[in-house]
Design a protein around this motif. Structure first.
Motif, PDB file in Angstrom:
ATOM      1  N   ARG A  25       0.991  -1.378  -0.059  1.00 16.20           N
ATOM      2  CA  ARG A  25      -0.017  -0.100  -0.039  1.00 16.20           C
ATOM      3  C   ARG A  25       0.939   1.490   0.150  1.00 16.20           C
ATOM      4  O   ARG A  25       1.952   1.310   0.887  1.00 16.20           O
ATOM      5  CB  ARG A  25      -0.885   0.209   1.256  1.00 16.20           C
ATOM      6  CG  ARG A  25      -2.232  -0.613   1.036  1.00 16.20           C
ATOM      7  CD  ARG A  25      -3.221  -0.286   2.194  1.00 16.20           C
ATOM      8  NE  ARG A  25      -2.811   0.166   3.366  1.00 16.20           N
ATOM      9  CZ  ARG A  25      -3.527   0.185   4.527  1.00 16.20           C
ATOM     10  NH1 ARG A  25      -4.656  -0.519   4.528  1.00 16.20           N
ATOM     11  NH2 ARG A  25      -2.930   0.696   5.571  1.00 16.20           N
ATOM     12  N   ASP A  26       0.596   2.060  -1.080  1.00 18.60           N
ATOM     13  CA  ASP A  26       1.366   3.474  -0.926  1.00 18.60           C
ATOM     14  C   ASP A  26       0.703   4.142   0.001  1.00 18.60           C
ATOM     15  O   ASP A  26      -0.360   4.778   0.305  1.00 18.60           O
ATOM     16  CB  ASP A  26       1.229   4.056  -2.351  1.00 18.60           C
ATOM     17  CG  ASP A  26       1.988   5.329  -2.476  1.00 18.60           C
ATOM     18  OD1 ASP A  26       2.324   5.813  -1.474  1.00 18.60           O
ATOM     19  OD2 ASP A  26       1.666   6.159  -3.626  1.00 18.60           O
ATOM     20  N   GLU A  27       1.886   4.686   1.073  1.00 12.53           N
ATOM     21  CA  GLU A  27       1.495   5.395   2.357  1.00 12.53           C
ATOM     22  C   GLU A  27       2.247   6.941   2.066  1.00 12.53           C
ATOM     23  O   GLU A  27       2.833   7.266   3.087  1.00 12.53           O
ATOM     24  CB  GLU A  27       2.171   4.730   3.581  1.00 12.53           C
ATOM     25  CG  GLU A  27       1.565   3.252   3.687  1.00 12.53           C
ATOM     26  CD  GLU A  27       0.226   3.369   4.337  1.00 12.53           C
ATOM     27  OE1 GLU A  27       0.126   3.969   5.441  1.00 12.53           O
ATOM     28  OE2 GLU A  27      -0.848   2.835   3.913  1.00 12.53           O
ATOM     29  N   ILE A  33       3.877  -3.077   3.688  1.00 14.40           N
ATOM     30  CA  ILE A  33       3.600  -4.621   3.022  1.00 14.40           C
ATOM     31  C   ILE A  33       2.590  -5.106   3.624  1.00 14.40           C
ATOM     32  O   ILE A  33       2.379  -5.257   4.965  1.00 14.40           O
ATOM     33  CB  ILE A  33       4.813  -5.373   3.317  1.00 14.40           C
ATOM     34  CG1 ILE A  33       6.053  -4.613   2.742  1.00 14.40           C
ATOM     35  CG2 ILE A  33       4.849  -6.889   2.622  1.00 14.40           C
ATOM     36  CD1 ILE A  33       5.985  -4.327   1.207  1.00 14.40           C
ATOM     37  N   CYS A  34       1.412  -5.600   2.939  1.00 15.08           N
ATOM     38  CA  CYS A  34       0.256  -5.913   3.730  1.00 15.08           C
ATOM     39  C   CYS A  34       0.122  -7.515   3.164  1.00 15.08           C
ATOM     40  O   CYS A  34       0.621  -8.170   2.199  1.00 15.08           O
ATOM     41  CB  CYS A  34      -1.068  -5.579   3.249  1.00 15.08           C
ATOM     42  SG  CYS A  34      -0.934  -3.504   3.526  1.00 15.08           S
ATOM     43  N   CYS A  35      -0.934  -8.357   4.122  1.00 14.13           N
ATOM     44  CA  CYS A  35      -1.297  -9.572   3.742  1.00 14.13           C
ATOM     45  C   CYS A  35      -2.485  -9.849   4.063  1.00 14.13           C
ATOM     46  O   CYS A  35      -3.056  -9.510   5.325  1.00 14.13           O
ATOM     47  CB  CYS A  35      -0.315 -10.533   4.621  1.00 14.13           C
ATOM     48  SG  CYS A  35      -0.625 -12.223   4.341  1.00 14.13           S
ATOM     49  N   ASP A  36      -3.270 -10.493   3.013  1.00 15.68           N
ATOM     50  CA  ASP A  36      -4.557 -10.953   3.348  1.00 15.68           C
ATOM     51  C   ASP A  36      -4.595 -12.387   3.656  1.00 15.68           C
ATOM     52  O   ASP A  36      -4.166 -13.098   2.754  1.00 15.68           O
ATOM     53  CB  ASP A  36      -5.527 -10.464   2.237  1.00 15.68           C
ATOM     54  CG  ASP A  36      -5.806  -8.856   2.167  1.00 15.68           C
ATOM     55  OD1 ASP A  36      -5.641  -8.261   3.131  1.00 15.68           O
ATOM     56  OD2 ASP A  36      -6.261  -8.398   0.803  1.00 15.68           O
ATOM     57  N   VAL A  37      -5.285 -13.025   4.374  1.00 19.69           N
ATOM     58  CA  VAL A  37      -5.358 -14.431   4.623  1.00 19.69           C
ATOM     59  C   VAL A  37      -6.930 -14.815   4.474  1.00 19.69           C
ATOM     60  O   VAL A  37      -7.587 -14.260   5.368  1.00 19.69           O
ATOM     61  CB  VAL A  37      -4.971 -14.716   5.993  1.00 19.69           C
ATOM     62  CG1 VAL A  37      -5.154 -16.268   6.218  1.00 19.69           C
ATOM     63  CG2 VAL A  37      -3.299 -14.374   5.922  1.00 19.69           C
ATOM     64  N   MET A  75       8.218  -6.484  -3.509  1.00 21.57           N
ATOM     65  CA  MET A  75       8.938  -5.231  -3.166  1.00 21.57           C
ATOM     66  C   MET A  75       9.119  -4.204  -4.370  1.00 21.57           C
ATOM     67  O   MET A  75       8.932  -3.185  -4.163  1.00 21.57           O
ATOM     68  CB  MET A  75      10.183  -5.917  -2.452  1.00 21.57           C
ATOM     69  CG  MET A  75       9.937  -6.725  -1.507  1.00 21.57           C
ATOM     70  SD  MET A  75       8.940  -5.809   0.011  1.00 21.57           S
ATOM     71  CE  MET A  75      10.226  -5.241   0.825  1.00 21.57           C
ATOM     72  N   PRO A  76       9.726  -4.771  -5.488  1.00 24.70           N
ATOM     73  CA  PRO A  76      10.192  -3.851  -6.454  1.00 24.70           C
ATOM     74  C   PRO A  76       8.964  -3.463  -7.455  1.00 24.70           C
ATOM     75  O   PRO A  76       8.183  -4.442  -7.549  1.00 24.70           O
ATOM     76  CB  PRO A  76      11.343  -4.127  -7.269  1.00 24.70           C
ATOM     77  CG  PRO A  76      10.984  -5.600  -6.824  1.00 24.70           C
ATOM     78  CD  PRO A  76      10.515  -6.073  -5.916  1.00 24.70           C
ATOM     79  N   PRO A  77       8.765  -2.333  -7.921  1.00 21.48           N
ATOM     80  CA  PRO A  77       9.420  -1.165  -7.550  1.00 21.48           C
ATOM     81  C   PRO A  77       8.693  -0.377  -6.427  1.00 21.48           C
ATOM     82  O   PRO A  77       7.595  -0.901  -6.248  1.00 21.48           O
ATOM     83  CB  PRO A  77       9.288  -0.303  -9.054  1.00 21.48           C
ATOM     84  CG  PRO A  77       8.081  -0.768  -9.556  1.00 21.48           C
ATOM     85  CD  PRO A  77       7.547  -2.172  -9.138  1.00 21.48           C
ATOM     86  N   PRO A  78       9.143   0.582  -5.999  1.00 17.68           N
ATOM     87  CA  PRO A  78       8.432   1.282  -5.024  1.00 17.68           C
ATOM     88  C   PRO A  78       7.021   1.966  -5.433  1.00 17.68           C
ATOM     89  O   PRO A  78       6.871   2.396  -6.533  1.00 17.68           O
ATOM     90  CB  PRO A  78       9.140   2.706  -4.732  1.00 17.68           C
ATOM     91  CG  PRO A  78      10.846   2.011  -5.465  1.00 17.68           C
ATOM     92  CD  PRO A  78      10.309   1.204  -6.473  1.00 17.68           C
ATOM     93  N   PHE A  79       6.256   1.872  -4.340  1.00 19.14           N
ATOM     94  CA  PHE A  79       4.944   2.626  -4.673  1.00 19.14           C
ATOM     95  C   PHE A  79       4.050   2.115  -5.754  1.00 19.14           C
ATOM     96  O   PHE A  79       2.902   2.603  -6.149  1.00 19.14           O
ATOM     97  CB  PHE A  79       4.998   4.100  -5.006  1.00 19.14           C
ATOM     98  CG  PHE A  79       5.683   4.953  -4.023  1.00 19.14           C
ATOM     99  CD1 PHE A  79       5.439   4.902  -2.788  1.00 19.14           C
ATOM    100  CD2 PHE A  79       6.932   5.088  -4.376  1.00 19.14           C
ATOM    101  CE1 PHE A  79       6.218   5.454  -1.802  1.00 19.14           C
ATOM    102  CE2 PHE A  79       8.026   5.882  -3.361  1.00 19.14           C
ATOM    103  CZ  PHE A  79       7.462   6.243  -2.116  1.00 19.14           C
TER     104      PHE A  79
END
Length: 94
Positions: A25-27, A33-37, A75-79
């Motif tokens: 998620r762009d903050e 970094i998020c995780c949905d289970v 992870m890559p790229p940012p945002f």
């Protein structure tokens, strides 16, 4: 900030997990970094700033076929959101 309960194995029994999806998620100035289970059609949301994140990852990595390389895609790229499903129950695949 909430924490991930120490009883995560009881709350997320491996046999009941349907999918595990990671994304960013762009903050504004950083990415989160998020995780949905998903269990029984319900989504549980977690993120890297929660206390217990490492314990959650250790637990999820026990899933058969769990993709430990999820970071390489997310992870890559940012945002960029870069959603990646690291685990999906075989009978759930469409």
């Amino acid at each position: 900030m909430s924490s991930i309960a120490a009883s995560i194995p009881d709350q997320l029994p491996l046999a009941r997990i349907e999918t595990v999806t990671f994304y960013k998620r762009d903050e504004l100035t950083t990415d989160l970094i998020c995780c949905d289970v998903e269990i029984a059609g319900r989504i549980r949301f977690f993120h890297e700033e929660q206390e217990g994140w490492d314990a959650l990852l250790t637990h999820l990595e026990k899933l058969p076929g769990f993709r430990r390389d999820w970071r390489d895609t997310v992870m890559p790229p940012p945002f960029a959101r870069n959603q990646f499903t690291a685990f999906e129950q075989p009978d759930k695949v469409t």
